[in-house]
Design a protein around this motif. Structure first.
Motif, PDB file in Angstrom:
ATOM      1  N   GLY A  20      52.440  42.765  54.845  1.00 19.40           N
ATOM      2  CA  GLY A  20      51.600  41.518  55.371  1.00 19.40           C
ATOM      3  C   GLY A  20      51.301  40.484  54.111  1.00 19.40           C
ATOM      4  O   GLY A  20      50.518  39.522  54.237  1.00 19.40           O
ATOM      5  N   ALA A  21      51.641  40.956  52.969  1.00 14.99           N
ATOM      6  CA  ALA A  21      51.315  40.069  51.557  1.00 14.99           C
ATOM      7  C   ALA A  21      52.597  39.955  50.729  1.00 14.99           C
ATOM      8  O   ALA A  21      52.735  40.461  49.860  1.00 14.99           O
ATOM      9  CB  ALA A  21      50.278  40.656  50.618  1.00 14.99           C
ATOM     10  N   PRO A  22      53.564  39.031  51.264  1.00 15.92           N
ATOM     11  CA  PRO A  22      54.724  38.843  50.388  1.00 15.92           C
ATOM     12  C   PRO A  22      54.531  38.343  49.155  1.00 15.92           C
ATOM     13  O   PRO A  22      53.647  37.608  48.810  1.00 15.92           O
ATOM     14  CB  PRO A  22      55.388  37.801  51.359  1.00 15.92           C
ATOM     15  N   SER A  23      55.267  38.622  48.474  1.00 15.70           N
ATOM     16  CA  SER A  23      55.450  38.093  46.972  1.00 15.70           C
ATOM     17  C   SER A  23      56.656  37.329  46.839  1.00 15.70           C
ATOM     18  O   SER A  23      57.810  37.572  47.147  1.00 15.70           O
ATOM     19  CB  SER A  23      55.662  39.444  46.066  1.00 15.70           C
ATOM     20  N   ASP A 117      70.391  41.512  48.210  1.00 10.30           N
ATOM     21  CA  ASP A 117      69.867  41.499  49.663  1.00 10.30           C
ATOM     22  C   ASP A 117      68.292  41.347  49.549  1.00 10.30           C
ATOM     23  O   ASP A 117      67.424  41.954  50.143  1.00 10.30           O
ATOM     24  CB  ASP A 117      69.675  43.177  49.606  1.00 10.30           C
ATOM     25  N   VAL A 118      68.176  40.265  48.660  1.00  8.05           N
ATOM     26  CA  VAL A 118      66.860  39.390  48.779  1.00  8.05           C
ATOM     27  C   VAL A 118      67.033  37.897  49.220  1.00  8.05           C
ATOM     28  O   VAL A 118      67.828  37.394  48.672  1.00  8.05           O
ATOM     29  CB  VAL A 118      66.011  39.458  47.203  1.00  8.05           C
ATOM     30  N   PRO A 119      66.239  37.740  50.238  1.00  8.00           N
ATOM     31  CA  PRO A 119      66.386  36.444  50.726  1.00  8.00           C
ATOM     32  C   PRO A 119      66.272  35.442  49.591  1.00  8.00           C
ATOM     33  O   PRO A 119      65.103  35.177  48.838  1.00  8.00           O
ATOM     34  CB  PRO A 119      65.168  36.161  51.645  1.00  8.00           C
ATOM     35  N   ALA A 152      58.311  27.138  53.248  1.00  3.26           N
ATOM     36  CA  ALA A 152      57.387  28.068  53.667  1.00  3.26           C
ATOM     37  C   ALA A 152      57.541  28.574  54.678  1.00  3.26           C
ATOM     38  O   ALA A 152      57.589  30.049  55.098  1.00  3.26           O
ATOM     39  CB  ALA A 152      56.126  27.851  53.316  1.00  3.26           C
ATOM     40  N   GLN A 153      57.719  27.915  55.653  1.00  6.32           N
ATOM     41  CA  GLN A 153      57.784  28.231  57.356  1.00  6.32           C
ATOM     42  C   GLN A 153      59.186  29.147  57.258  1.00  6.32           C
ATOM     43  O   GLN A 153      59.016  30.318  57.792  1.00  6.32           O
ATOM     44  CB  GLN A 153      57.897  27.252  58.150  1.00  6.32           C
ATOM     45  N   ALA A 154      60.245  28.856  56.686  1.00  6.04           N
ATOM     46  CA  ALA A 154      61.607  29.559  56.786  1.00  6.04           C
ATOM     47  C   ALA A 154      61.584  30.840  55.944  1.00  6.04           C
ATOM     48  O   ALA A 154      62.035  32.055  56.452  1.00  6.04           O
ATOM     49  CB  ALA A 154      62.478  28.612  56.195  1.00  6.04           C
ATOM     50  N   CYS A 155      60.679  30.762  55.026  1.00  2.00           N
ATOM     51  CA  CYS A 155      60.384  32.110  54.097  1.00  2.00           C
ATOM     52  C   CYS A 155      59.681  33.146  54.700  1.00  2.00           C
ATOM     53  O   CYS A 155      60.224  34.312  54.874  1.00  2.00           O
ATOM     54  CB  CYS A 155      59.747  31.773  52.952  1.00  2.00           C
ATOM     55  N   VAL A 156      58.687  32.991  55.509  1.00  2.00           N
ATOM     56  CA  VAL A 156      57.803  33.580  56.385  1.00  2.00           C
ATOM     57  C   VAL A 156      58.857  34.179  57.361  1.00  2.00           C
ATOM     58  O   VAL A 156      58.939  35.404  57.848  1.00  2.00           O
ATOM     59  CB  VAL A 156      56.506  33.130  56.750  1.00  2.00           C
ATOM     60  N   VAL A 158      61.888  34.262  57.809  1.00  7.67           N
ATOM     61  CA  VAL A 158      63.037  35.159  57.104  1.00  7.67           C
ATOM     62  C   VAL A 158      62.695  36.780  56.940  1.00  7.67           C
ATOM     63  O   VAL A 158      63.169  37.407  57.168  1.00  7.67           O
ATOM     64  CB  VAL A 158      63.799  34.645  56.024  1.00  7.67           C
ATOM     65  N   LEU A 159      61.309  36.695  56.140  1.00  8.42           N
ATOM     66  CA  LEU A 159      60.749  37.725  55.957  1.00  8.42           C
ATOM     67  C   LEU A 159      60.569  38.700  56.874  1.00  8.42           C
ATOM     68  O   LEU A 159      60.735  39.857  57.031  1.00  8.42           O
ATOM     69  CB  LEU A 159      59.549  37.645  54.805  1.00  8.42           C
ATOM     70  N   ALA A 160      60.044  38.129  57.980  1.00 10.18           N
ATOM     71  CA  ALA A 160      59.736  38.863  59.425  1.00 10.18           C
ATOM     72  C   ALA A 160      61.269  39.137  60.135  1.00 10.18           C
ATOM     73  O   ALA A 160      60.858  40.469  60.573  1.00 10.18           O
ATOM     74  CB  ALA A 160      59.175  37.816  60.179  1.00 10.18           C
ATOM     75  N   ALA A 161      62.005  38.641  59.849  1.00  9.96           N
ATOM     76  CA  ALA A 161      63.336  38.793  60.542  1.00  9.96           C
ATOM     77  C   ALA A 161      63.639  40.191  59.881  1.00  9.96           C
ATOM     78  O   ALA A 161      64.299  41.106  60.361  1.00  9.96           O
ATOM     79  CB  ALA A 161      64.197  37.751  60.486  1.00  9.96           C
ATOM     80  N   HIS A 162      63.671  40.295  58.476  1.00 13.35           N
ATOM     81  CA  HIS A 162      64.300  41.280  57.596  1.00 13.35           C
ATOM     82  C   HIS A 162      63.446  42.330  57.669  1.00 13.35           C
ATOM     83  O   HIS A 162      63.882  43.673  57.946  1.00 13.35           O
ATOM     84  CB  HIS A 162      64.328  40.637  56.146  1.00 13.35           C
ATOM     85  N   GLU A 163      62.045  42.255  58.053  1.00 10.84           N
ATOM     86  CA  GLU A 163      61.403  43.555  58.367  1.00 10.84           C
ATOM     87  C   GLU A 163      61.600  43.967  59.574  1.00 10.84           C
ATOM     88  O   GLU A 163      61.570  45.206  59.726  1.00 10.84           O
ATOM     89  CB  GLU A 163      59.817  43.074  58.178  1.00 10.84           C
ATOM     90  N   SER A 164      61.770  43.270  60.537  1.00 10.78           N
ATOM     91  CA  SER A 164      62.294  43.784  61.990  1.00 10.78           C
ATOM     92  C   SER A 164      63.554  44.545  61.821  1.00 10.78           C
ATOM     93  O   SER A 164      63.684  45.544  62.708  1.00 10.78           O
ATOM     94  CB  SER A 164      62.262  42.652  62.888  1.00 10.78           C
ATOM     95  N   ALA A 165      64.168  43.946  61.277  1.00  9.98           N
ATOM     96  CA  ALA A 165      65.788  44.587  61.042  1.00  9.98           C
ATOM     97  C   ALA A 165      65.772  46.076  60.301  1.00  9.98           C
ATOM     98  O   ALA A 165      66.226  46.900  60.884  1.00  9.98           O
ATOM     99  CB  ALA A 165      66.677  43.691  60.347  1.00  9.98           C
TER     100      ALA A 165
END
Length: 168
Positions: A20-23, A117-119, A152-156, A158-165
């Motif tokens: 929940g706290a992306p870097s 493998d890092v967005p 920023a919206q795309a970043c959040v 993408v990170l959510a999609a990667h976490e779901s995957a």
């Protein structure tokens, strides 16, 4: 939001990202800094809003757009970031084709994310027609602020999609 300012040639600090706290690392070219900095401002504000101020943002300055992919790769390989954003304003300076520069940089950023493998997101933008007049500069400053918010919206997302995957 925790923000660490760094200069080119400094080492990446490694940390374990908290859920929940992306870097996020933001690599910005210093050519046309007055325009590029507006993208960072928009990105930082929107990232803070979307994460409730929990995101960690690291800013890395590089001289120009060509230096962004290598810095992005080093940051991504260091393991301390969840995503990297590259930002530059590439204009036609009359010496070489700016489309080539922008295309090369964006292609290299795509390679970085596929290799690590890092967005890696791009806010490397090139205008169709640009003149260094106050009217054009004002337009592009505002445009870059908008693109920063969108990044920023795309970043959040993408990170959510990667976490779901990963959870699937």
């Amino acid at each position: 939001m925790d923000r660490t300012q760094t200069q080119t040639q400094t080492q990446t600090q490694t940390h374990v990202p908290r859920p929940g706290a992306p870097s996020v690392a933001f690599v910005r070219a210093r050519w046309h800094a007055d325009v590029v900095d507006r993208c960072l401002e928009g990105f930082e504000q929107e990232l803070s809003r979307l994460t409730g101020g929990a995101a960690r943002l690291r800013v890395l300055d590089v001289p120009g757009a060509f230096e962004i992919p290598l810095a992005a790769r080093r940051l991504a390989q260091g393991g301390g970031v969840d995503a990297v954003v590259g930002c530059a304003f590439v204009v036609d300076g009359g010496i070489y084709r700016h489309e080539f520069v922008a295309q090369t940089v964006v292609g290299a950023l795509m390679d970085v994310q596929l290799q690590t493998d890092v967005p890696v997101l791009s806010a490397v933008l090139t205008p169709h027609n640009f003149q260094p007049t106050e009217a054009h500069l004002a337009f592009f400053r505002e445009h870059f602020a908008l693109k920063g918010r969108e990044a920023a919206q795309a970043c959040v997302q993408v990170l959510a999609a990667h976490e779901s995957a990963r959870a699937a």
